[in-house]
Design a protein around this motif. Structure first.
Motif, PDB file in Angstrom:
ATOM      1  N   TYR A  11      -0.004   3.057 -17.176  1.00  0.00           N
ATOM      2  CA  TYR A  11      -0.851   3.028 -18.359  1.00  0.00           C
ATOM      3  C   TYR A  11      -2.220   3.590 -18.012  1.00  0.00           C
ATOM      4  O   TYR A  11      -2.905   3.064 -17.146  1.00  0.00           O
ATOM      5  CB  TYR A  11      -0.946   1.597 -18.890  1.00  0.00           C
ATOM      6  N   ASN A  13      -6.034   5.631 -19.276  1.00  0.00           N
ATOM      7  CA  ASN A  13      -7.037   5.756 -20.342  1.00  0.00           C
ATOM      8  C   ASN A  13      -7.020   7.139 -20.987  1.00  0.00           C
ATOM      9  O   ASN A  13      -7.300   7.278 -22.171  1.00  0.00           O
ATOM     10  CB  ASN A  13      -8.439   5.459 -19.802  1.00  0.00           C
ATOM     11  N   ASN A  14      -6.716   8.162 -20.206  1.00  0.00           N
ATOM     12  CA  ASN A  14      -6.729   9.523 -20.715  1.00  0.00           C
ATOM     13  C   ASN A  14      -5.498  10.249 -20.175  1.00  0.00           C
ATOM     14  O   ASN A  14      -5.445  10.603 -18.993  1.00  0.00           O
ATOM     15  CB  ASN A  14      -8.017  10.229 -20.295  1.00  0.00           C
ATOM     16  N   GLN A  15      -4.529  10.476 -21.033  1.00  0.00           N
ATOM     17  CA  GLN A  15      -3.277  11.085 -20.592  1.00  0.00           C
ATOM     18  C   GLN A  15      -3.464  12.513 -20.085  1.00  0.00           C
ATOM     19  O   GLN A  15      -2.807  12.910 -19.122  1.00  0.00           O
ATOM     20  CB  GLN A  15      -2.246  11.065 -21.718  1.00  0.00           C
ATOM     21  N   ASN A  35       5.762  13.980 -28.206  1.00  0.00           N
ATOM     22  CA  ASN A  35       4.676  13.441 -29.015  1.00  0.00           C
ATOM     23  C   ASN A  35       5.204  13.292 -30.431  1.00  0.00           C
ATOM     24  O   ASN A  35       5.584  14.282 -31.058  1.00  0.00           O
ATOM     25  CB  ASN A  35       3.463  14.369 -28.980  1.00  0.00           C
ATOM     26  N   HIS A  58       1.538   6.633 -19.989  1.00  0.00           N
ATOM     27  CA  HIS A  58       1.372   6.083 -21.335  1.00  0.00           C
ATOM     28  C   HIS A  58      -0.107   5.902 -21.661  1.00  0.00           C
ATOM     29  O   HIS A  58      -0.903   5.593 -20.778  1.00  0.00           O
ATOM     30  CB  HIS A  58       2.036   4.703 -21.447  1.00  0.00           C
ATOM     31  N   ASN A  59      -0.447   6.030 -22.930  1.00  0.00           N
ATOM     32  CA  ASN A  59      -1.801   5.791 -23.410  1.00  0.00           C
ATOM     33  C   ASN A  59      -2.063   4.287 -23.419  1.00  0.00           C
ATOM     34  O   ASN A  59      -1.450   3.544 -24.190  1.00  0.00           O
ATOM     35  CB  ASN A  59      -1.968   6.377 -24.816  1.00  0.00           C
ATOM     36  N   LYS A  60      -2.959   3.841 -22.548  1.00  0.00           N
ATOM     37  CA  LYS A  60      -3.230   2.417 -22.376  1.00  0.00           C
ATOM     38  C   LYS A  60      -3.712   1.761 -23.682  1.00  0.00           C
ATOM     39  O   LYS A  60      -3.265   0.673 -24.034  1.00  0.00           O
ATOM     40  CB  LYS A  60      -4.270   2.211 -21.275  1.00  0.00           C
ATOM     41  N   GLU A  61      -4.609   2.417 -24.398  1.00  0.00           N
ATOM     42  CA  GLU A  61      -5.158   1.845 -25.633  1.00  0.00           C
ATOM     43  C   GLU A  61      -4.057   1.648 -26.686  1.00  0.00           C
ATOM     44  O   GLU A  61      -3.985   0.614 -27.339  1.00  0.00           O
ATOM     45  CB  GLU A  61      -6.258   2.747 -26.184  1.00  0.00           C
TER      46      GLU A  61
END
Length: 126
Positions: A11, A13-15, A35, A58-61
């Motif tokens: 996970y 923060n910035n993919q 996507n 994966h996008n953590k947010e």
């Protein structure tokens, strides 16, 4: 019964920055990228195209919103290399934060940090 590790979820923060780090600095390959246009972006990377285990960025947010109960901390991953000294030098030359090579009972090992200061290890087994 489990017979192998298939994928590891990482996970980030910035993919885009993570993808750049793992492909440009570490030398991984993009296996697939999907996507759905609704916030779910799936990026699968691996050391080789035919690797048995891959990492999913994966996008953590987004994951935190969808599954707030998950622990989104970085897993402690140990990679193996047969050219430890060369790989250590290559990472250093690419301005990746690397630790010293240390002798351990099972082999020599060093750690490195990604762009988000998550630490991973690389071992040359005896």
């Amino acid at each position: 019964m489990i017979n192998k590790v298939g994928q590891i979820m990482l996970y980030v923060n910035n993919q885009d920055e993570a993808l750049n780090f793992w492909t440009e600095k570490i030398g991984f390959n993009v296996i697939s990228e999907e996507n759905n246009g609704q916030g779910v972006r799936w990026i699968e990377i691996a050391p080789t195209k035919d690797a048995e285990t891959s990492i999913i960025l994966h996008n953590k947010e987004f994951v935190a919103k969808m599954s707030p109960e998950l622990n989104l901390g970085a897993p402690s991953l140990m990679f193996f290399s047969e050219i430890l000294d060369q790989f250590h030098s290559e990472l250093s030359n690419k301005n990746v934060k690397v630790g010293e090579i240390v002798d351990m009972p099972l082999g020599r090992v060093f750690n490195f940090a990604d762009h988000e200061d998550n630490y991973f290890a690389v071992m040359e087994k005896k």
